[in-house]
Design a protein around this motif. Structure first.
Motif, mmCIF file in Angstrom:
data_model
loop_
_atom_site.group_PDB
_atom_site.id
_atom_site.type_symbol
_atom_site.label_atom_id
_atom_site.label_comp_id
_atom_site.label_asym_id
_atom_site.label_seq_id
_atom_site.Cartn_x
_atom_site.Cartn_y
_atom_site.Cartn_z
ATOM 1 N N PRO A 170 7.065 -135.195 -10.337
ATOM 2 C CA PRO A 170 6.618 -133.576 -10.568
ATOM 3 C C PRO A 170 7.782 -132.888 -10.717
ATOM 4 C CG PRO A 170 5.689 -134.674 -8.589
ATOM 5 C CD PRO A 170 6.628 -135.640 -8.932
ATOM 6 N N GLU A 171 7.916 -131.855 -11.593
ATOM 7 C CA GLU A 171 8.832 -130.944 -11.965
ATOM 8 C C GLU A 171 9.042 -129.970 -10.692
ATOM 9 O OE1 GLU A 171 9.632 -127.161 -15.004
ATOM 10 O OE2 GLU A 171 8.209 -128.949 -15.715
ATOM 11 N N HIS A 172 7.883 -129.555 -10.093
ATOM 12 C CA HIS A 172 8.030 -128.631 -8.818
ATOM 13 C C HIS A 172 7.073 -129.004 -8.040
ATOM 14 C CE1 HIS A 172 8.226 -124.294 -7.216
ATOM 15 N NE2 HIS A 172 8.468 -125.332 -6.383
ATOM 16 N N MET A 173 7.153 -129.697 -6.993
ATOM 17 C CA MET A 173 6.138 -130.073 -5.955
ATOM 18 C C MET A 173 6.114 -128.828 -4.788
ATOM 19 S SD MET A 173 3.895 -132.017 -4.786
ATOM 20 C CE MET A 173 3.937 -133.846 -5.218
ATOM 21 N N ILE A 174 4.889 -128.115 -4.677
ATOM 22 C CA ILE A 174 4.782 -127.409 -3.620
ATOM 23 C C ILE A 174 4.014 -128.299 -2.442
ATOM 24 C CG2 ILE A 174 3.799 -125.095 -2.923
ATOM 25 C CD1 ILE A 174 3.559 -124.407 -5.927
ATOM 26 N N GLY A 191 14.473 -135.919 -2.190
ATOM 27 C CA GLY A 191 15.356 -137.087 -2.448
ATOM 28 C C GLY A 191 15.058 -137.509 -3.699
ATOM 29 N N LEU A 192 14.002 -137.581 -4.372
ATOM 30 C CA LEU A 192 13.573 -138.237 -5.576
ATOM 31 C C LEU A 192 13.946 -137.471 -6.732
ATOM 32 C CD1 LEU A 192 9.996 -139.422 -4.910
ATOM 33 C CD2 LEU A 192 12.237 -141.087 -5.192
ATOM 34 N N GLY A 193 14.607 -136.032 -6.560
ATOM 35 C CA GLY A 193 14.974 -135.353 -7.586
ATOM 36 C C GLY A 193 13.917 -134.217 -8.117
ATOM 37 N N ALA A 194 12.845 -134.000 -7.221
ATOM 38 C CA ALA A 194 11.901 -132.827 -7.757
ATOM 39 C C ALA A 194 12.369 -131.704 -7.198
ATOM 40 C CB ALA A 194 10.504 -133.216 -7.365
ATOM 41 N N GLN A 243 -0.325 -126.319 -14.331
ATOM 42 C CA GLN A 243 0.482 -125.832 -13.239
ATOM 43 C C GLN A 243 -0.499 -125.452 -12.361
ATOM 44 O OE1 GLN A 243 2.032 -122.034 -15.123
ATOM 45 N NE2 GLN A 243 4.021 -123.090 -15.199
ATOM 46 N N VAL A 244 0.033 -125.272 -10.929
ATOM 47 C CA VAL A 244 -0.797 -125.041 -9.830
ATOM 48 C C VAL A 244 -0.205 -123.643 -9.067
ATOM 49 C CG1 VAL A 244 -1.169 -125.668 -7.341
ATOM 50 C CG2 VAL A 244 -1.053 -127.326 -9.171
ATOM 51 N N VAL A 245 -0.774 -122.883 -8.883
ATOM 52 C CA VAL A 245 -0.718 -121.570 -8.142
ATOM 53 C C VAL A 245 -1.166 -121.579 -6.833
ATOM 54 C CG1 VAL A 245 -0.608 -118.833 -8.274
ATOM 55 C CG2 VAL A 245 -0.745 -120.220 -10.551
ATOM 56 N N THR A 253 2.626 -115.419 -4.628
ATOM 57 C CA THR A 253 2.349 -116.421 -5.360
ATOM 58 C C THR A 253 3.541 -117.452 -5.382
ATOM 59 O OG1 THR A 253 2.436 -115.481 -7.516
ATOM 60 C CG2 THR A 253 0.340 -115.337 -6.402
ATOM 61 N N VAL A 254 3.209 -118.596 -5.515
ATOM 62 C CA VAL A 254 4.119 -119.621 -5.771
ATOM 63 C C VAL A 254 3.575 -120.699 -6.971
ATOM 64 C CG1 VAL A 254 5.732 -121.697 -4.950
ATOM 65 C CG2 VAL A 254 4.988 -119.634 -3.408
ATOM 66 N N THR A 255 4.461 -120.748 -7.873
ATOM 67 C CA THR A 255 3.871 -121.723 -9.033
ATOM 68 C C THR A 255 4.608 -122.744 -9.170
ATOM 69 O OG1 THR A 255 3.023 -119.693 -10.486
ATOM 70 C CG2 THR A 255 3.154 -121.697 -11.594
ATOM 71 N N GLY A 256 3.877 -123.991 -9.228
ATOM 72 C CA GLY A 256 4.535 -125.349 -9.276
ATOM 73 C C GLY A 256 3.831 -126.078 -10.342
ATOM 74 N N SER A 257 4.201 -127.267 -10.848
ATOM 75 C CA SER A 257 3.638 -128.272 -11.493
ATOM 76 C C SER A 257 2.529 -129.200 -10.506
ATOM 77 C CB SER A 257 4.580 -129.332 -12.114
ATOM 78 O OG SER A 257 5.162 -130.054 -11.130
ATOM 79 N N HIS A 258 2.881 -129.105 -9.223
ATOM 80 C CA HIS A 258 1.816 -130.140 -8.361
ATOM 81 C C HIS A 258 1.909 -129.472 -7.028
ATOM 82 C CE1 HIS A 258 2.854 -132.919 -11.519
ATOM 83 N NE2 HIS A 258 1.800 -133.481 -11.036
ATOM 84 N N CYS A 259 0.831 -129.508 -6.165
ATOM 85 C CA CYS A 259 0.818 -129.003 -4.834
ATOM 86 C C CYS A 259 0.516 -130.371 -3.881
ATOM 87 C CB CYS A 259 -0.061 -127.912 -4.904
ATOM 88 S SG CYS A 259 -0.634 -127.432 -3.033
#
Length: 456
Positions: A170-174, A191-194, A243-245, A253-259
């Motif tokens: 994931p680019e950005h995991m919430i 730790g995996l780099g997301a 995207q996920v909001v 709001t927090v926007t990421g690629s996954h939640c």
């Protein structure tokens, strides 16, 4: 020969089956998904395998401190990682199935419900089977809690059982939820780099754990680039394309690629016939049991997450063993939660056993406490370990060790020394006088015990 019917093949179920066979009972075990249950197939084994890869990447990232140059930054191939995760989980499940079957346990694939205290009805691919029982154990586990305002889709909005289907990091995991599960996955994906944002409804991460440990882990999370949002409660989560909001109750709001939703667990107690038979449950649906795993109905026992006693695989297994010993007339040692050791697989790990700060404060216990940072340990210096500590609690004036907390790499291994001492009611002098290897991380446990000697 007594016939025991076990519903659920997780740690509580399969360990109970093994004990019941050793004690001479005929055993039939009904399992829906595969031996090992969610612990092996979708929860503990998969998550800790994922965390092992994350930990390795973290070790490599700080290799320069130890004089090792890595030509280029390592990265995780999440598809390969998750393939390994699921492969190991299935292999572990198969091993358990083979071990249990080899003892003579009959394993039925399907679901089951209790018709009365002496009969279980199993629904299998081959039809319905009625099983007369001299004793019944319910070990059906639990599943992830979700919210009506945050429905998982298995692609972008996920429960912890669904993350192993991801093929790319994931680019950005919430991560919503800062309890044990949320903290572990936030640490792993960091730790995996997301990029990771951790949404915590409380004023700190891991609100139910040792306050010193929770403060340290939040500092580590922040230092490693994680965005920790304290006192922030999720109102809703929705998907917008790729995207996920996540909308918070204060309007942010927090926007990421996954939640990843880590909102707690719901017991798998629906459709078991509990209400019809009269088995007591609490307001959350968890089955009420005593210290030998008995329900209020004679001959019916329960073990594991469906009881909500202490949601750990080790506790589930012990509850199952105790249940069979009690049912079949063997010597019984009732479950003593004061001696349970647990571990949170963040980086660094947090392990604890026995009495903690909350019990000390709430019960007004008279204790002596000593704590040392692990950075003072020579082995820690050699390995470049900068975060962690050992804390011990002893009865004031007596010196009996009643609890401890270890934070650091492989804390899950280091806590065993403290766990043995707590279980056997050893004093701090017993621990201090036992030889520890020099240099070793366990040497800090001995040193903290020596510091408590001066207070006895």
């Amino acid at each position: 020969m007594a016939h025991v019917v076990i519903i659920g093949g997780g740690p509580g179920g399969y360990e109970a089956a093994l004990v019941a066979r050793r004690l001479g009972a005929e055993v039939t075990l009904v399992e829906r998904d595969g031996m090992g249950g969610s612990t092996v197939l979708t929860d503990c084994v998969p998550s800790k395998t994922l965390i092992a890869t994350s930990d390795l990447l973290h070790e490599v990232s700080r290799s320069a401190e130890l004089g090792v140059e890595v030509p280029r930054a390592p990265r995780a191939d999440l598809a390969s990682v998750n393939d390994r995760v699921l492969g190991l989980a299935q292999a572990q499940s198969d091993d358990i199935a083979e071990r249990v079957a080899s003892t003579g346990v009959t394993i039925l694939r399907g679901t089951a419900r209790i018709s009365d205290a002496r009969e279980v009805i199993a629904s299998t691919p081959d039809g319905e089977v009625r099983l007369a029982a001299d004793g019944i154990l319910i070990a059906t586990g639990a599943h992830p809690r979700v919210s009506p305002d945050a429905q998982p889709d298995g692609e972008r909005i996920l429960t912890w059982e669904q993350v192993y289907g991801l093929r790319e990091l994931p680019e950005h995991m919430i991560v919503v939820g800062s309890g044990v599960t949320g903290a572990e996955f936030a640490s792993a994906y960091n730790g995996l780099g997301a990029e990771v944002t951790l949404v915590s409804s409380r004023d700190r991460v891991l609100p139910g754990e040792d306050p010193d440990a929770a403060t340290l882990i939040e500092e580590v999370f922040t230092r490693r680039g994680m965005n920790v949002l304290g006192k922030s409660r999720m109102a809703s989560t929705r998907r917008e394309g790729d995207q996920v909001v996540v909308t918070l109750t204060d309007g942010r709001t927090v926007t990421g690629s996954h939640c990843l939703l880590a909102l707690g667990s719901i017991p798998n107690t629906a459709d078991l016939g509990l209400e019809e038979v009269g088995i007591d449950t609490d307001d959350g649906g968890f089955i009420s049991v005593d210290k030998v795993s008995r329900t209020n109905i004679p001959g019916v026992y329960a073990a594991g997450d469906c009881t909500g006693v202490f949601m750990l695989a080790s506790v589930a297994a012990q509850q199952g063993r105790i249940a069979m010993a009690h049912l079949l007339g063997d010597a019984v040692h009732p479950l003593d939660l004061r001696k349970v050791s647990s571990n949170i697989f963040t980086s660094p790990e947090i392990a604890a056993v026995g009495v903690g700060q909350r019990q000390v404060d709430e019960q007004g216990l008279l204790v002596d406490t000593a704590m040392l940072p692990i950075t003072a340990n020579p082995r820690a210096k050699m390995q470049g370990v900068h975060d962690g500590f050992v804390k011990l609690y002893a009865r004031q004036g007596i010196g009996t060790l009643i609890g401890g907390v270890v934070v650091g790499p492989r804390a899950s291994e280091l806590i065993h020394t403290v766990s043995v001492a707590v279980s056997a009611s050893l004093t701090v002098d017993h621990v201090a006088d036992a030889f520890s290897v020099y240099p070793s991380m366990s040497g800090t446990v001995s040193e903290v015990a020596r510091r408590l000697h001066r207070q006895v």
